[in-house]
Design a protein around this motif. Structure first.
Motif, PDB file in Angstrom:
ATOM      1  N   GLY A 112      -1.651  -6.065   3.938  1.00  0.00           N
ATOM      2  CA  GLY A 112      -1.917  -5.164   2.812  1.00  0.00           C
ATOM      3  C   GLY A 112      -3.382  -5.137   2.446  1.00  0.00           C
ATOM      4  N   SER A 113      -3.821  -3.993   1.911  1.00  0.00           N
ATOM      5  CA  SER A 113      -5.217  -3.909   1.476  1.00  0.00           C
ATOM      6  C   SER A 113      -5.285  -3.435   0.032  1.00  0.00           C
ATOM      7  CB  SER A 113      -6.012  -2.950   2.353  1.00  0.00           C
ATOM      8  OG  SER A 113      -7.298  -2.769   1.788  1.00  0.00           O
ATOM      9  N   PHE A 114      -4.928  -2.173  -0.180  1.00  0.00           N
ATOM     10  CA  PHE A 114      -5.037  -1.551  -1.499  1.00  0.00           C
ATOM     11  C   PHE A 114      -6.493  -1.541  -1.958  1.00  0.00           C
ATOM     12  CE2 PHE A 114      -1.129  -4.030  -1.014  1.00  0.00           C
ATOM     13  CZ  PHE A 114      -0.292  -2.971  -0.729  1.00  0.00           C
ATOM     14  N   GLY A 115      -7.388  -1.569  -0.984  1.00  0.00           N
ATOM     15  CA  GLY A 115      -8.820  -1.501  -1.271  1.00  0.00           C
ATOM     16  C   GLY A 115      -9.531  -2.826  -1.113  1.00  0.00           C
ATOM     17  N   VAL A 116      -8.786  -3.926  -1.151  1.00  0.00           N
ATOM     18  CA  VAL A 116      -9.460  -5.226  -1.169  1.00  0.00           C
ATOM     19  C   VAL A 116     -10.075  -5.577   0.180  1.00  0.00           C
ATOM     20  CG1 VAL A 116      -7.533  -6.786  -0.595  1.00  0.00           C
ATOM     21  CG2 VAL A 116      -9.295  -7.520  -2.199  1.00  0.00           C
ATOM     22  N   ARG A 117      -9.679  -4.850   1.230  1.00  0.00           N
ATOM     23  CA  ARG A 117     -10.279  -5.165   2.533  1.00  0.00           C
ATOM     24  C   ARG A 117     -11.313  -4.126   2.954  1.00  0.00           C
ATOM     25  NH1 ARG A 117      -6.929  -9.537   3.593  1.00  0.00           N
ATOM     26  NH2 ARG A 117      -4.862  -9.140   2.791  1.00  0.00           N
ATOM     27  N   GLN A 118     -11.712  -3.330   1.993  1.00  0.00           N
ATOM     28  CA  GLN A 118     -12.673  -2.288   2.332  1.00  0.00           C
ATOM     29  C   GLN A 118     -14.097  -2.836   2.437  1.00  0.00           C
ATOM     30  OE1 GLN A 118     -12.340   1.349   0.140  1.00  0.00           O
ATOM     31  NE2 GLN A 118     -14.429   1.964   0.628  1.00  0.00           N
ATOM     32  N   GLU A 119     -14.387  -3.879   1.680  1.00  0.00           N
ATOM     33  CA  GLU A 119     -15.761  -4.357   1.630  1.00  0.00           C
ATOM     34  C   GLU A 119     -15.936  -5.596   2.512  1.00  0.00           C
ATOM     35  OE1 GLU A 119     -16.853  -4.633  -2.526  1.00  0.00           O
ATOM     36  OE2 GLU A 119     -15.719  -2.836  -2.978  1.00  0.00           O
TER      37      GLU A 119
END
Ligand code: FES
Ligand code: FES
Lengths: 156, 754
Positions: B241-248
């Motif tokens: 899962g990411s939900f944005g947390v793996r974007q950076e």
């Protein structure tokens, strides 16, 4: 300590540190990494395994508690190349997304169906209430449990 | 409509088998001979300078290989949000900084032969600080005399945007509302993890990480280590899962540095506490919306001012604010618009990328507002929206691009009917008449989102496809699956075009060594942009195969038909050649390999209308809100993976309800410390709490999209929270917009009503 237990149906004897977290024993010593760690404090359910027929949080259990017991992890469910009905149902009902919650979820359901082959919707929800999933909204998971229960009773 | 072979069929998770059996390895599941493990030491001051850091005991602990601090690591700045070297970014972070800006910021790292030893060594490190004055709240941080967290101050304005002339609109009714969103944690079930291995004989570095941009990670890591990009390989691992947390780019620079320094392999896996405190949280947002609307409910103008708490480092926050502004005209026709916003640094954990990058924040603030306006005008909220929504192919005014083949009206109208909106509204009125313990309400909200980068930046999507000697296919495209089935979506597209069965296609995730450049999988662009590139590439490959087939069969290619891996003459079906034979002919006779390499640039960015309808019950004794039923309607163009689309809707609902009612990371006003650092105290809906929900997918193909498909992964979140807020307000007759609406907030509002 010397530990006697059965692992996924096979007897094992090993020398271990009984105070180690069962989760670490499973992942690091047994090399079975299907069991996951999501929180380390008994709140997410990702580390769920089945010990003596009960779904337990392996992150809160000490390895010593395994002595004389029967341990099932996600790796043990596929037998002779055939998936367990629950695993099949998870695939069929698209209950799998990122998959990180899935092994724990499947083990909770395994324990549920062993005890209660025909659970109601409410019983299903209660059985997986400790397994947090962030990807699915649980609807497909609940459908998979019903599917598995039906498939299992057909098999019998 | 054309019958598809695989597009639109179910069973859409490429890795389902590996996931249900536990055989799939996430990054933190891998161990290798000689692998070293890293643990981090967290700082304990809100703001201060490290006066001294004593690592002598730690380095002496048997099994410790290295201890890193600000005193022995390079003083080089990097930026977690940067993807390409050409970007202008804040560049405020170092591997370790002497200047500590929030409680929990890393001050040291230990690498050892086991995690336990590394952890133990961390405890042996002694740090002394010279404290500095600090600011916790955004209000304080904005004051002239506030202590500066960075040399350039705390406040980062973004350029305001104006369209038409909001100020000059007269003869209409003015409305004003304020909304607040709290901080949240993404709660991806897998915590962040990264492995890096330096190969001293080749002088190459390989990084394995569950990220959203392998090229972004590579750029940052290579420059930090001053290595040529070509010698750094980044491989995307399965992610929980990411939900944005793996974007950076978070763990990769430090893990890579250690691997490079020790010339070995190093793994870092975050604890849940580190995941909450040391990745990023969802911004807390304060927004004021003003509008001018005619008495019969036609919007004449809107003005939105918003302020985001960036936390201790600016990172992506200023871009985040401008993105909110850039999305302001995706849903309604509004002739006059004003937007301004700013990001403010505080001595608190960092806020950053979150699913939908501004769409959920914008939607919350605007939809809260429109629900209030509709109420004040005495117009049904759906009717109000129907008067103002964009029509298909309208131009949005910020970028002046078409919103594409979007169906806001259909989303509202079909949802209204399926949800029995009018009956339910009436039922709520009757149920609430008695003013009994339980009050009932319905709420609706409307949202949209992007499907590509266009025209924010040039959207580059590249695919290589090569037909193998047996007629099977290998496709390389830099896809980063967040766990929601995008690999399968792309594979289905390849299979649909080539008629090669799914099981004979290999399409793996992004790897800088085998894939061509890609910015990364965010902005919900994977299916629309990367999918179009895969489709085009496969079509071109099949054109080549057709030419070869015609040459081999000595006929005109126009007379050839193609079906399930075989070209044949319609008139003479025995004149036929399979892909395998074409491959052989191509290599052995013409001396050519059958491959194709294509780059496509999305030249549109269709919107993805999403309407959410919800029905809640509020307990006036406990203040507890229960969502009884809800419905999401999504205009997706075409659902390549319909089962995964529906699954994602469920997750959007869970997160949206959390945002509206219970999920919040509170910050200690005295220290800026996160008050929730574990799973236990974070309120997230489990299987018992989650309501029943329905999903309607509207499928009217988008032109120039792969089989008509747009996007879904982020928009699923956007309309949920404002619909829930509206339903609570409907139930109670309140105007609550300060989220989350916890029982305490509701009880207080009920008290105030008395
Ligand atoms: S890791 Fe054991 S319950 Fe979360
Ligand atoms: S499938 Fe991702 S957490 Fe359940």
């Amino acid at each position: 300590m010397e530990l006697h237990f059965t692992l996924n149906g096979r007897p094992e004897t090993m020398e271990v540190d009984g105070s180690k977290r069962l989760l670490d024993f499973i992942r690091d010593d047994l090399g079975l990494t299907g069991t996951k760690e999501g929180c380390g404090e008994g709140e997410c359910g990702a580390c769920t395994v089945m010990l003596n027929g009960e779904a337990i949080h392996s992150c809160l259990t000490m390895t010593g508690q395994l002595d004389g017991g029967e341990l099932w992890t996600i790796e043990g469910l596929e037998q002779n190349g055939e998936l367990d009905v629950i695993q099949k149902a998870f695939i069929k009902k698209s209950a799998v997304q990122c998959g990180f919650c899935v092994s724990g979820m499947v083990m909770s359901i395994k324990a549920l169906l062993l005890k209660n082959p025909h659970p109601t919707q409410e019983e299903v929800k209660m059985a997986i209430a400790g397994n947090i999933c962030r990807c699915t909204g649980y609807r497909e998971v609940k459908a998979a449990v019903q599917e598995a229960a039906a498939a299992q009773s057909e098999e019998e | 409509m054309k019958e598809f072979h695989v597009v639109g069929k179910e069973l859409s998770n490429d890795q389902a088998y590996g996931k249900v059996t536990g055989r799939l390895h996430y990054c933190g599941d891998e161990t290798t001979q000689g692998m070293l493990y890293m643990r981090l030491k967290a700082g304990t001051v809100s703001h201060g300078m490290i006066r001294s850091i004593d690592i002598s005991k730690a380095v002496q602990l048997p099994g410790v290989r290295a201890v890193y601090t600000c005193e022995n690591t390079p003083d080089r700045l990097y930026d977690r949000g940067r993807v390409g070297p050409w970007e202008t970014v804040p560049n405020q972070e170092r591997l370790f900084d002497r200047h500590i800006r929030y409680v929990g910021e890393r001050v040291a790292a230990v690498v050892a032969v086991s995690e336990e030893i590394a952890e133990q060594a961390c405890r042996l490190i002694e740090v002394e600080y010279d404290p500095l004055p600090f600011v916790v709240s955004v209000d304080e941080a904005e004051r002239e005399d506030a202590p500066k967290i960075h040399p350039d101050g705390n406040v980062y304005e973004c350029a305001p945007f104006d369209y038409g002339d909001y100020a000059s609109v007269t003869d209409v009714l003015c409305h004003s509302s304020c909304s607040h969103i709290g901080r949240m944690t993404h709660l991806a079930m897998e915590t962040q993890s990264c492995r890096a291995k330096y190969n001293a004989s080749e002088k190459t570095l390989t990084v394995w990480t569950g990220c959203q941009s392998v090229f972004g990670v590579r750029s940052t890591v290579a420059e930090l280590l001053q290595m040529p990009y070509s010698k750094v390989r980044v491989v995307k691992m399965p992610m929980g899962g990411s939900f944005g947390v793996r974007q950076e780019t978070l763990l990769e620079p430090l893990t890579s540095y250690a691997a490079w320094d020790l010339q070995g392999e190093v793994r870092l896996v975050y604890t849940r506490e580190e995941q909450i405190v040391n990745t990023m949280m969802k911004h807390s947002v304060d927004a004021q919306v003003k509008s001018k609307v005619t008495a019969d409910g036609v919007i004449q103008g809107v003005s939105l001012s918003c302020r985001l708490d960036a936390g201790a480092y600016l990172t992506v926050s200023r871009d985040y604010v401008s993105t909110i502004g850039e999305k302001i005209n995706k849903v309604y026709r509004i002739p006059n618009i004003h937007f301004d916003g700013r990001a403010v640094c505080t001595n608190t954990p960092i806020n950053g990328s979150f699913r939908s990058w501004g769409s959920c924040e914008l939607t919350l603030c605007l939809e809260n507002h429109w629900n209030m306006v509709a109420g004040e005008l005495g117009i049904d909220p759906i009717e109000f929206r129907l008067k103002n929504i964009h029509q298909p192919y309208d131009e949005e005014v910020v970028h002046q691009v078409s919103i594409g083949n979007t169906h806001f009206e259909e989303c509202l109208v079909r949802g209204r009917e399926a949800f029995r909106w009018d009956e339910r509204k009436e039922e709520c009125r009757r149920q609430n008449e008695q003013q009994r313990r339980y009050r009932y309400g319905v709420g609706v909200a409307l949202a949209s989102h992007t499907s590509s980068f266009y025209p924010y930046r040039v959207d580059v999507a590249s695919t290589n496809a090569r037909l193998q000697e047996d007629g099977s296919l290998i496709v390389h495209v830099a896809v980063h699956d967040h766990g929601c089935g995008t690999v399968m979506a792309l594979k289905k597209i390849a299979s649909e075009v080539t008629e090669i069965p799914l099981e004979n296609i290999l399409l793996q995730e992004a790897d800088t060594q085998s894939c061509r450049y890609d910015h990364g999988c965010y902005a919900s662009r994977t299916v629309y942009s990367l999918g179009q590139s895969v489709k085009t590439c496969c079509e071109k490959l099949m054109d080549q195969a057709r030419k070869k087939a015609a040459a081999a069969l000595r006929c005109n290619e126009n007379v050839l038909h193609y079906e399930a891996g075989v070209f044949f003459k319609e008139t003479e079906k025995t004149v036929r050649i399979s892909l395998q034979e074409i491959c052989e002919y191509s290599i052995r006779v013409t001396g050519e390999d059958l491959f194709c390499s294509v780059t496509t640039n999305a030249a549109a960015n269709p919107g993805v209308p999403a309407a959410h309808f919800t029905y809640v019950r509020v307990d006036t004794y406990t203040g507890f809100t229960k969502v009884l039923d809800c419905l999401s309607v999504h205009d997706v163009g075409k659902a390549i993976n319909p089962d995964m689309c529906r699954g994602q809707v469920g997750s959007g609902i869970q997160q949206g309800i959390g945002m509206a009612l219970c999920e919040e990371i509170k910050i200690d006003p005295k220290t800026g410390r996160a008050l929730i650092t574990n799973f236990k105290n974070y309120e997230v809906a489990n299987a018992v709490d989650m309501p029943d929900y329905q999903t309607i997918l509207i499928e009217d193909p988008e032109p120039n999209a792969p089989f008509g498909a747009k996007s879904i992964g982020e928009v699923v979140l956007a309309p949920v929270a404002p619909a829930v807020v509206a339903a609570v307000n409907h139930a109670l007759g309140t105007q609550l917009r300060h989220l989350p609406l916890t029982p305490a907030v509701i009880l207080e509002a009920l008290e105030a009503q008395k």
